[in-house]
Design an enzyme around this catalytic site. Structure first.
Site, PDB file in Angstrom:
ATOM      1  N   HIS A  87       0.812  -1.227   0.000  1.00 15.62           N
ATOM      2  CA  HIS A  87       0.000   0.000   0.000  1.00 15.62           C
ATOM      3  C   HIS A  87       0.839   1.267   0.000  1.00 15.62           C
ATOM      4  O   HIS A  87       0.312   2.350  -0.235  1.00 15.62           O
ATOM      5  CB  HIS A  87      -0.933  -0.002   1.223  1.00 15.62           C
ATOM      6  CG  HIS A  87      -2.039  -1.003   1.101  1.00 15.62           C
ATOM      7  ND1 HIS A  87      -3.319  -0.656   0.746  1.00 15.62           N
ATOM      8  CD2 HIS A  87      -2.038  -2.343   1.239  1.00 15.62           C
ATOM      9  CE1 HIS A  87      -4.058  -1.749   0.691  1.00 15.62           C
ATOM     10  NE2 HIS A  87      -3.316  -2.778   0.989  1.00 15.62           N
ATOM     11  N   ASP A 127       3.537   9.367  -0.822  1.00 16.65           N
ATOM     12  CA  ASP A 127       2.352   8.609  -0.412  1.00 16.65           C
ATOM     13  C   ASP A 127       2.111   7.508  -1.431  1.00 16.65           C
ATOM     14  O   ASP A 127       2.182   7.770  -2.637  1.00 16.65           O
ATOM     15  CB  ASP A 127       1.125   9.553  -0.386  1.00 16.65           C
ATOM     16  CG  ASP A 127       0.129   9.205   0.704  1.00 16.65           C
ATOM     17  OD1 ASP A 127       0.100   8.030   1.117  1.00 16.65           O
ATOM     18  OD2 ASP A 127      -0.622  10.105   1.137  1.00 16.65           O
TER      19      ASP A 127
END
Ligand code: ADQ
Length: 473
Positions: free
Chosen positions: A157, A365
């Site tokens: 992720h 991110d």
């Protein structure tokens, strides 16, 4: 249809109206698991004096969860240690913050063994096994050592760091070689996939084929990018609730006719909140005509309180927001409203809708779901403007946002001004392109694509990406 066994560090019992912040992973997986039979396995979040491997089974809302408790030492070394003090900073390019401690590494391996030992008896021969995230990188190898022959996939992720940073991790080869036990490895976007491929070729002398297949020492593993999305239908339903309307009204009323710029993040140094505050301060310095007419609402509930760097970032932001407010506030205007609490999704949806601009400025991110939620919450007739860091995985898909370098105060300041003054026709044009992507590449298509690839169906190679090099302000 095969059952799906999902394994992640934490398991979140489906909570349609949960209060407080749920991580991006939890939000995405509770949506995915509603449809599949199978089990979601992971740590309960609870502690036990002595690990016994006892499993707590729970069934709710069509999802069976199986959780285990861990010992205090496990939590310190595996979770607070290796996962959050070593891998998290390193994978977000912060080798200055990464801590290397022998006990973290051995705790990490021990907990991965404990996960494997406990979950193996629950897995049936035809099950597809889907392992999630940096907490469990070596789990596939542990499962193979216990005899599992199933198709096993891994999805990361967070970003995969560039090769030159990755080699700063002691025993990096051992960690990456353990990943060869998977059949499929997925990343959020082509950039992280590329970094992984570099590592495979340069460090392990492996080969990367055009279709994403890698080969190292005769072992082949499929790799691909699977950009995660949001559950748009669920988000739209949240928008229709009374709670969302109340949140919308409360924010609008309290702002009178002022514009609002919103930031929503877990309180984490990777999210670039400090740099965002500094960029906003630059905007206030350069645009006195906007004083009294705009407020920044930053919602950031604390996370990972037991890790020291998170205390530091909290102190920094408390001080900085106070100083900026002290410097610019009037008796009837506060430039920053800084809120340290989580909100239910309905409340967040209402706040997003009431905001003219979203500032989503992570320094790095994996994806960033807040950017997509903001887009999903907008009024089609009068949408707000998304300002997005080019260093978020989401920038690869959301090229019609105002893309900025979050380290540059000037770019942040210019982007805020452009967003606040953007004509409605341009706002609508940009938003239509954004919502089109958010709808198309939502959490369902992410899950379908990953599970299909895991089941052995054809994996599509990633589409060419929009140019994100220039600041579109
Ligand atoms: P996170 O780092 O947690 O996830 P993100 O993708 O932005 O980051 O997800 C945050 C989620 O938490 C969002 O759904 C958001 O609504 C929710 N949230 C944040 N602040 C909140 C608040 N104050 N109140 C309530 N809810 C709040 C990791 C990776 C990301 C990746 C996701 C999913 O770091 O890059 O997008 O996993 O893969």
């Amino acid at each position: 249809m095969s059952r799906l066994i999902v394994i992640s560090n934490r398991v979140s019992t489906p909570k349609p109206r949960s209060a407080g912040a749920q991580g991006g992973l939890a939000v995405a997986l509770s949506a995915a698991l509603r449809e599949y039979r199978g089990i979601w396995f992971g740590w309960s979040g609870g502690k036990t004096d002595e690990f016994t491997g006892q499993i707590n089974l729970h069934r709710e809302d069509g999802v069976t969860t199986a959780t285990i408790d861990l010992e205090e030492q496990d939590v310190d070394e595996y979770y607070n240690g290796y996962a959050n003090r070593t891998l998290w900073p390193l994978f977000h390019y912060r080798i200055d913050l990464a801590e290397y401690d022998r006990s973290f590494g051995s705790g990490y391996e021990r907990v991965n063994e404990r996960f494997a030992e406990t979950v193996t008896p629950l897995v049936e021969p035809d099950d597809l096994v889907w392992v999630h995230d940096y907490h469990l990188i070596p789990l596939g190898q542990q499962l193979r050592q216990r005899g599992l022959r199933n198709r096993i996939g891994f999805f990361l992720h967070i970003p995969w760091p560039p090769h030159r940073l990755m080699v700063s991790l002691p025993f990096h080869q051992r960690l990456v070689r353990s990943m060869l036990a998977y059949d499929l490895i997925g990343f959020q976007c082509a950039e992280w996939l590329e970094s992984f491929h570099h590592y495979i070729t340069r460090e392990l002398g492996g080969t990367v084929f055009d279709d994403g297949m890698i080969e190292v020492d005769g072992r082949r593993v499929q790799t691909a990018a699977f950009p995660i999305g949001v559950d748009v239908a669920e988000f739209e339903a949240a928008m229709e609730t009374q709670d969302a309307r109340n949140a919308f009204e409360t924010l609008k009323r309290s702002l009178e006719d002022k514009k609002v710029v919103i930031g929503v993040d877990r309180l984490d140094y990777s999210k670039g909140i400090e740099e965002r505050f500094l960029g906003y301060r630059r905007f206030l310095e350069e645009n006195p005509d906007w004083h009294g007419k705009v407020s920044l609402l930053q919602i950031a509930p604390p996370s990972r309180g037991e890790v020291h760097t998170y205390e530091t970032i909290r102190d920094t932001l408390d001080g900085l927001s106070g100083r900026i407010n002290g410097e610019f506030a009037h008796v009837d205007w506060v430039p920053i409203r800084y809120v340290n609490q989580g909100y239910p999704r309905e409340g967040l949806a209402g706040f997003y809708r009431a905001s003219d601009v979203a500032l989503v400025t992570p320094l790095r991110d994996g994806m960033n779901l807040v950017a997509k939620e903001y887009v999903a919450a907008q009024d089609p007739a009068d949408p707000g403007v998304l300002i997005l860091s080019r260093f978020a995985g989401a920038a690869h898909q959301l090229g019609e946002a105002i893309l900025i370098n979050p380290y540059s105060k000037d770019e942040v300041s210019d982007a805020i001004r452009s967003a606040l003054t953007m004509p409605k026709a341009e706002r609508r044009r940009r938003w239509e392109a954004l919502i089109d992507n958010v709808r198309r590449e939502d959490v369902l298509s992410w899950r379908h694509a990953f599970v299909a690839a895991l089941a052995g169906d054809q994996v599509e190679t990633p589409e060419p990406e929009p140019e994100t090099g220039e600041v579109a302000v």
